[in-house]
Design a protein around this motif. Structure first.
Motif, PDB file in Angstrom:
ATOM      1  N   HIS A  78      23.249 -26.492   1.863  1.00 14.13           N
ATOM      2  CA  HIS A  78      22.181 -26.761   0.895  1.00 14.13           C
ATOM      3  C   HIS A  78      22.160 -28.234   0.497  1.00 14.13           C
ATOM      4  O   HIS A  78      21.092 -28.845   0.382  1.00 14.13           O
ATOM      5  N   VAL A  79      23.320 -28.798   0.292  1.00 10.02           N
ATOM      6  CA  VAL A  79      23.422 -30.179  -0.178  1.00 10.02           C
ATOM      7  C   VAL A  79      23.079 -31.181   0.929  1.00 10.02           C
ATOM      8  O   VAL A  79      22.450 -32.216   0.669  1.00 10.02           O
TER       9      VAL A  79
ATOM     10  N   LYS B  97      21.300 -29.970  -5.127  1.00  6.08           N
ATOM     11  CA  LYS B  97      22.564 -30.255  -5.798  1.00  6.08           C
ATOM     12  C   LYS B  97      23.544 -29.088  -5.750  1.00  6.08           C
ATOM     13  O   LYS B  97      24.661 -29.215  -6.232  1.00  6.08           O
ATOM     14  N   GLY B  98      23.131 -27.974  -5.188  1.00  4.63           N
ATOM     15  CA  GLY B  98      24.070 -26.905  -4.869  1.00  4.63           C
ATOM     16  C   GLY B  98      24.388 -25.902  -5.953  1.00  4.63           C
ATOM     17  O   GLY B  98      25.217 -25.017  -5.734  1.00  4.63           O
ATOM     18  N   VAL B  99      23.746 -25.997  -7.107  1.00  7.34           N
ATOM     19  CA  VAL B  99      24.126 -25.126  -8.225  1.00  7.34           C
ATOM     20  C   VAL B  99      23.805 -23.664  -7.935  1.00  7.34           C
ATOM     21  O   VAL B  99      24.666 -22.780  -8.064  1.00  7.34           O
TER      22      VAL B  99
ATOM     23  N   SER C   9      25.152 -27.332 -15.700  1.00  3.98           N
ATOM     24  CA  SER C   9      25.479 -27.151 -14.294  1.00  3.98           C
ATOM     25  C   SER C   9      26.830 -27.765 -13.952  1.00  3.98           C
ATOM     26  O   SER C   9      27.667 -27.154 -13.269  1.00  3.98           O
ATOM     27  N   VAL C  10      27.044 -28.988 -14.420  1.00  5.41           N
ATOM     28  CA  VAL C  10      28.297 -29.698 -14.131  1.00  5.41           C
ATOM     29  C   VAL C  10      29.490 -28.971 -14.742  1.00  5.41           C
ATOM     30  O   VAL C  10      30.524 -28.757 -14.076  1.00  5.41           O
ATOM     31  N   MET C  11      29.367 -28.557 -15.990  1.00  8.67           N
ATOM     32  CA  MET C  11      30.490 -27.932 -16.665  1.00  8.67           C
ATOM     33  C   MET C  11      30.757 -26.517 -16.147  1.00  8.67           C
ATOM     34  O   MET C  11      31.912 -26.088 -16.072  1.00  8.67           O
ATOM     35  N   SER C  12      29.707 -25.792 -15.779  1.00  6.41           N
ATOM     36  CA  SER C  12      29.923 -24.460 -15.217  1.00  6.41           C
ATOM     37  C   SER C  12      30.551 -24.554 -13.829  1.00  6.41           C
ATOM     38  O   SER C  12      31.382 -23.710 -13.460  1.00  6.41           O
ATOM     39  N   ALA C  13      30.164 -25.567 -13.054  1.00  3.74           N
ATOM     40  CA  ALA C  13      30.795 -25.781 -11.749  1.00  3.74           C
ATOM     41  C   ALA C  13      32.278 -26.100 -11.911  1.00  3.74           C
ATOM     42  O   ALA C  13      33.129 -25.601 -11.173  1.00  3.74           O
ATOM     43  N   ALA C  14      32.593 -26.925 -12.907  1.00  2.00           N
ATOM     44  CA  ALA C  14      33.994 -27.269 -13.163  1.00  2.00           C
ATOM     45  C   ALA C  14      34.792 -26.051 -13.613  1.00  2.00           C
ATOM     46  O   ALA C  14      36.010 -25.965 -13.376  1.00  2.00           O
ATOM     47  N   ALA C  15      34.109 -25.086 -14.231  1.00  2.00           N
ATOM     48  CA  ALA C  15      34.803 -23.897 -14.749  1.00  2.00           C
ATOM     49  C   ALA C  15      35.227 -22.934 -13.642  1.00  2.00           C
ATOM     50  O   ALA C  15      36.213 -22.193 -13.803  1.00  2.00           O
ATOM     51  N   LEU C  16      34.511 -22.934 -12.516  1.00  2.40           N
ATOM     52  CA  LEU C  16      34.780 -21.939 -11.469  1.00  2.40           C
ATOM     53  C   LEU C  16      36.220 -21.976 -10.945  1.00  2.40           C
ATOM     54  O   LEU C  16      36.895 -20.935 -10.928  1.00  2.40           O
ATOM     55  N   PRO C  17      36.739 -23.129 -10.489  1.00  5.86           N
ATOM     56  CA  PRO C  17      38.130 -23.121 -10.015  1.00  5.86           C
ATOM     57  C   PRO C  17      39.130 -22.842 -11.127  1.00  5.86           C
ATOM     58  O   PRO C  17      40.206 -22.296 -10.870  1.00  5.86           O
ATOM     59  N   LEU C  18      38.777 -23.191 -12.361  1.00  2.00           N
ATOM     60  CA  LEU C  18      39.670 -22.909 -13.488  1.00  2.00           C
ATOM     61  C   LEU C  18      39.779 -21.405 -13.728  1.00  2.00           C
ATOM     62  O   LEU C  18      40.862 -20.902 -14.037  1.00  2.00           O
ATOM     63  N   VAL C  19      38.664 -20.709 -13.565  1.00  2.00           N
ATOM     64  CA  VAL C  19      38.685 -19.252 -13.698  1.00  2.00           C
ATOM     65  C   VAL C  19      39.559 -18.641 -12.614  1.00  2.00           C
ATOM     66  O   VAL C  19      40.359 -17.726 -12.873  1.00  2.00           O
TER      67      VAL C  19
ATOM     68  N   LEU D 226      31.851 -31.063  -5.224  1.00  2.56           N
ATOM     69  CA  LEU D 226      30.607 -31.376  -4.515  1.00  2.56           C
ATOM     70  C   LEU D 226      29.408 -31.290  -5.454  1.00  2.56           C
ATOM     71  O   LEU D 226      28.554 -32.185  -5.482  1.00  2.56           O
ATOM     72  N   VAL D 227      29.348 -30.223  -6.234  1.00  2.86           N
ATOM     73  CA  VAL D 227      28.246 -30.054  -7.183  1.00  2.86           C
ATOM     74  C   VAL D 227      28.267 -31.153  -8.237  1.00  2.86           C
ATOM     75  O   VAL D 227      27.226 -31.727  -8.579  1.00  2.86           O
ATOM     76  N   ILE D 228      29.450 -31.479  -8.732  1.00  2.00           N
ATOM     77  CA  ILE D 228      29.569 -32.511  -9.762  1.00  2.00           C
ATOM     78  C   ILE D 228      29.152 -33.879  -9.221  1.00  2.00           C
ATOM     79  O   ILE D 228      28.402 -34.626  -9.876  1.00  2.00           O
ATOM     80  N   VAL D 229      29.618 -34.221  -8.024  1.00  2.00           N
ATOM     81  CA  VAL D 229      29.270 -35.515  -7.418  1.00  2.00           C
ATOM     82  C   VAL D 229      27.768 -35.629  -7.185  1.00  2.00           C
ATOM     83  O   VAL D 229      27.173 -36.694  -7.400  1.00  2.00           O
ATOM     84  N   LYS D 230      27.130 -34.532  -6.774  1.00  2.00           N
ATOM     85  CA  LYS D 230      25.683 -34.550  -6.557  1.00  2.00           C
ATOM     86  C   LYS D 230      24.916 -34.761  -7.865  1.00  2.00           C
ATOM     87  O   LYS D 230      23.735 -35.095  -7.838  1.00  2.00           O
ATOM     88  N   HIS D 231      25.576 -34.583  -8.988  1.00  2.00           N
ATOM     89  CA  HIS D 231      24.951 -34.811 -10.288  1.00  2.00           C
ATOM     90  C   HIS D 231      25.338 -36.179 -10.869  1.00  2.00           C
ATOM     91  O   HIS D 231      25.170 -36.399 -12.076  1.00  2.00           O
TER      92      HIS D 231
END
Length: 208
Positions: A98-99, A110-112, A148-158, A178-183
């Motif tokens: 997608h990106v 941006k891949g969200v 979007s940025v913060m929810s993407a960061a949350a995924l690996p933490l979960v 990847l999602v964060i960098v695209k933002h």
């Protein structure tokens, strides 16, 4: 859980990449007779910009299709019994598709939404905390990019909290990064206070 051969793994990754690469936002806006979505708003092919260019209904359809194209390859691999490291690898390749879609000179979204789709297929329980982060931040600050940025960061933490193996954590951290960098442009505007909110912004001046 089974492990595919190297040749099969390559084909799975290629399939996930191509599935993720379908530019639904661009196609839908053109089919609706509203031109090239990349020439309006933020220039992004994702659901947020599509909704501003082609209307909310078109944005919702784009969102659902972008989720589906991430969900499908990981879901199929999971149904065939492939292990979590392989599923995480396919998730990464779907988001990469997608990106960096080859149909648009390797310039995509941006891949969200696609990340949401692969997460739903990989482990649906990991989505709820990340979605909660997105909704709370959106309601409080009105910025889709921040949510979007913060929810993407949350995924690996979960996943870390759930005790996922290191390889799975590494691959999901790659998706998150990847999602964060695209933002990165959105992050810059957020820091400067010039980012446009989801509501109350003019269509052509929206940057999400």
């Amino acid at each position: 859980m089974s492990s595919p051969s190297l040749s099969s793994l390559v084909l799975w990754c290629l399939g996930a990449f191509l599935c993720g690469s379908i530019p639904f936002g661009l196609l839908l806006v053109k089919l609706a007779g509203k031109g090239d979505v990349r020439q309006h708003g933020s220039g992004n092919i994702g659901a947020t910009n599509v909704s501003r260019v082609g209307g909310k209904a078109l944005g919702i359809v784009t969102l659902l299709l972008d989720i589906l194209k991430g969900f499908l390859p990981v879901f199929l691999a999971k149904r065939l019994g492939l292990g979590e490291p392989v599923l995480a690898l396919l998730a990464l390749w779907a988001v990469l598709g997608h990106v960096f879609t080859p149909w648009l000179a390797f310039k995509g979204g941006k891949g969200v939404a696609t990340a949401l789709g692969v997460a739903l297929a990989f482990k649906a329980s990991m989505v709820l905390p990340a979605l909660g982060v997105f909704i709370v931040l959106l309601l409080v600050f009105r910025y889709v990019s921040l949510g979007s940025v913060m929810s993407a960061a949350a995924l690996p933490l979960v996943l870390l909290w759930k005790g996922a193996p290191p390889m799975v954590l590494l691959l999901w951290s790659g998706i998150s990064l990847l999602v964060i960098v695209k933002h990165h442009e959105n992050i810059g505007r957020l820091l400067k206070g010039t980012e446009s909110p989801l509501w109350g912004a003019k269509k052509e001046k929206a940057h999400v």
